[in-house]
Design a protein around this motif. Structure first.
Motif, PDB file in Angstrom:
ATOM      1  N   ARG A  57       0.837  -1.209   0.000  1.00 17.93           N
ATOM      2  CA  ARG A  57       0.000   0.000   0.000  1.00 17.93           C
ATOM      3  C   ARG A  57       0.867   1.252   0.000  1.00 17.93           C
ATOM      4  O   ARG A  57       0.609   2.208  -0.757  1.00 17.93           O
ATOM      5  CB  ARG A  57      -0.928  -0.010   1.222  1.00 17.93           C
ATOM      6  N   GLY A 106      -4.590  -1.770   5.095  1.00 20.70           N
ATOM      7  CA  GLY A 106      -5.108  -1.127   3.885  1.00 20.70           C
ATOM      8  C   GLY A 106      -5.645  -2.041   2.813  1.00 20.70           C
ATOM      9  O   GLY A 106      -5.824  -1.602   1.665  1.00 20.70           O
ATOM     10  N   ASP A 156       1.063   3.908  -3.148  1.00 16.62           N
ATOM     11  CA  ASP A 156       0.722   5.305  -2.900  1.00 16.62           C
ATOM     12  C   ASP A 156       1.879   6.224  -3.270  1.00 16.62           C
ATOM     13  O   ASP A 156       1.683   7.273  -3.900  1.00 16.62           O
ATOM     14  CB  ASP A 156       0.349   5.502  -1.430  1.00 16.62           C
ATOM     15  N   GLU A 157       3.089   5.834  -2.891  1.00 16.62           N
ATOM     16  CA  GLU A 157       4.264   6.654  -3.186  1.00 16.62           C
ATOM     17  C   GLU A 157       4.485   6.782  -4.691  1.00 16.62           C
ATOM     18  O   GLU A 157       4.941   7.812  -5.181  1.00 16.62           O
ATOM     19  CB  GLU A 157       5.501   6.042  -2.523  1.00 16.62           C
ATOM     20  N   GLY A 186       2.135   6.886  -6.846  1.00 14.37           N
ATOM     21  CA  GLY A 186       1.009   7.589  -7.438  1.00 14.37           C
ATOM     22  C   GLY A 186      -0.195   6.726  -7.738  1.00 14.37           C
ATOM     23  O   GLY A 186      -1.160   7.196  -8.360  1.00 14.37           O
ATOM     24  N   THR A 222      -2.678   5.578  -5.863  1.00 17.39           N
ATOM     25  CA  THR A 222      -3.514   5.589  -4.670  1.00 17.39           C
ATOM     26  C   THR A 222      -4.891   4.979  -4.920  1.00 17.39           C
ATOM     27  O   THR A 222      -5.571   4.572  -3.967  1.00 17.39           O
ATOM     28  CB  THR A 222      -3.694   7.023  -4.153  1.00 17.39           C
ATOM     29  N   GLU A 223      -5.313   4.922  -6.191  1.00 17.91           N
ATOM     30  CA  GLU A 223      -6.647   4.410  -6.512  1.00 17.91           C
ATOM     31  C   GLU A 223      -6.656   2.911  -6.816  1.00 17.91           C
ATOM     32  O   GLU A 223      -7.713   2.334  -7.073  1.00 17.91           O
ATOM     33  CB  GLU A 223      -7.223   5.168  -7.721  1.00 17.91           C
TER      34      GLU A 223
END
Length: 326
Positions: A176, A241, A180-181, A183, A185-186
């Protein structure tokens, strides 16, 4: 004397009556179909222990995907079989790894299909384990970095869902954070949250060519005797997550599916694994069972136990039978 008792049979008097009160239903969109992509050319090889399941190379992927779409299947789970393997499973996280190549192709030609990318190292390592190895020990934390790299490479290629199956502690948190790092996030994580060290995986290891070359996976997969451990595993993945929770295998663990469904508010996925598939196929080929009715009863039983989605090699057959029943 007039007897007083309930007449439950009133709701079973005809096929339409039974359909009217049916509590659980199987739909094509419930299925995720596993797909084995083999690096190379001119490969469409049936897995000997899994009749009807094939390893396919990229030049045969178009026809395979057309068949999948024609059956009404909307989601696939991709496994890769590389030509070369090494100690750290480099082809798992290479931008030109076989799953990444297949993902880009499917997204270009079949954009509506949901691609679930299996995120593990076992098909790519020369030792066949799901993480880095030192002597006879499978290293946990050192493996997380490679699994993050694999997940990010799969997301870059266009995977809709990342499905880590490695059972390293902390794998959801690490992936997770890595997604996220980078890009992504979705992009959701479909965690193999509750994965047992099962005897039912044998045919899969032929299909994916990822059997361990020494020892077993009992130090990182779960003991089949344990129930409470499933709560701990699922709880940690939710906290880290995860967006979906997988229970694997299916049939011997329907009680665990119900436990997970009752205790966590995430979609629950059951993996109807290769050994379960192979047993039904073998019995049907010998005329010992009715394949259609057995498969459909099993699948609806999985839904009744609490599964929202089913990863199954029976998906094509089940979709065909559902269409015939319309």
């Amino acid at each position: 004397m007039e007897l007083q008792f309930q007449r439950h049979r009133r709701l079973r008097t005809s096929a339409n009556m039974r359909a009217l009160v049916r509590e659980n239903h199987i739909r094509p969109e419930d299925f995720i179909y596993p797909l084995f992509i083999y690096e190379g050319e001119n490969i469409r090889k049936e897995v000997s222990s899994m009749p009807g399941v094939f390893q396919v190379s990229m030049d045969n992927l178009q026809a395979e995907m057309e068949d999948i779409v024609a059956h009404g299947i909307r989601s696939v789970l991709l496994f890769g079989i590389p030509i070369t393997k090494d100690a750290c499973g480099t082809q798992a996280f290479h931008d030109h790894g076989i799953v990444q190549i297949a993902t880009r192709y499917i997204k270009e030609h079949f954009p509506e299909i949901i691609i679930v990318a299996d995120t593990c190292l076992c098909e790519y390592t020369d030792h066949g384990h799901c993480g880095m190895v030192e002597g006879d020990k499978i290293l946990n934390d050192e493996s997380l970095d490679l699994l993050v790299k694999t997940a990010v490479a799969q997301a870059k290629a266009g995977a809709d869902i990342i499905a880590p199956s490695n059972m390293m502690d902390g794998f959801v948190a690490a992936i997770r954070a890595g997604l996220d790092e980078a890009g992504f996030t979705e992009i959701p994580i479909m965690s193999y949250a509750v994965k047992y060290a099962s005897a039912f995986y044998g045919p899969f290891r032929e299909a994916a060519e990822g059997a361990p070359q020494f020892g077993d996976r009992k130090t990182y997969q779960m003991d089949p005797a344990n129930r409470l451990e499933a709560f701990r595993e699922a709880e940690s993945d939710v906290a880290e997550g995860a967006d979906f929770l997988i229970v694997k295998p299916g049939m011997p663990y329907l009680d665990i599916v119900r436990d997970v469904k009752n205790n966590f508010n995430l979609p629950v996925v059951i993996y109807n694994v290769s050994g379960e598939y192979a047993m039904i196929k073998a019995a049907a080929q010998n005329g010992w069972i009715d394949e259609k009715n057995t498969v459909m009863e099993m699948l609806v039983g999985m839904k009744r136990a609490g599964a929202d989605l089913i990863i199954t090699y029976h998906a094509k057959d089940a979709c065909r039978w559902l269409k015939e029943a319309e």
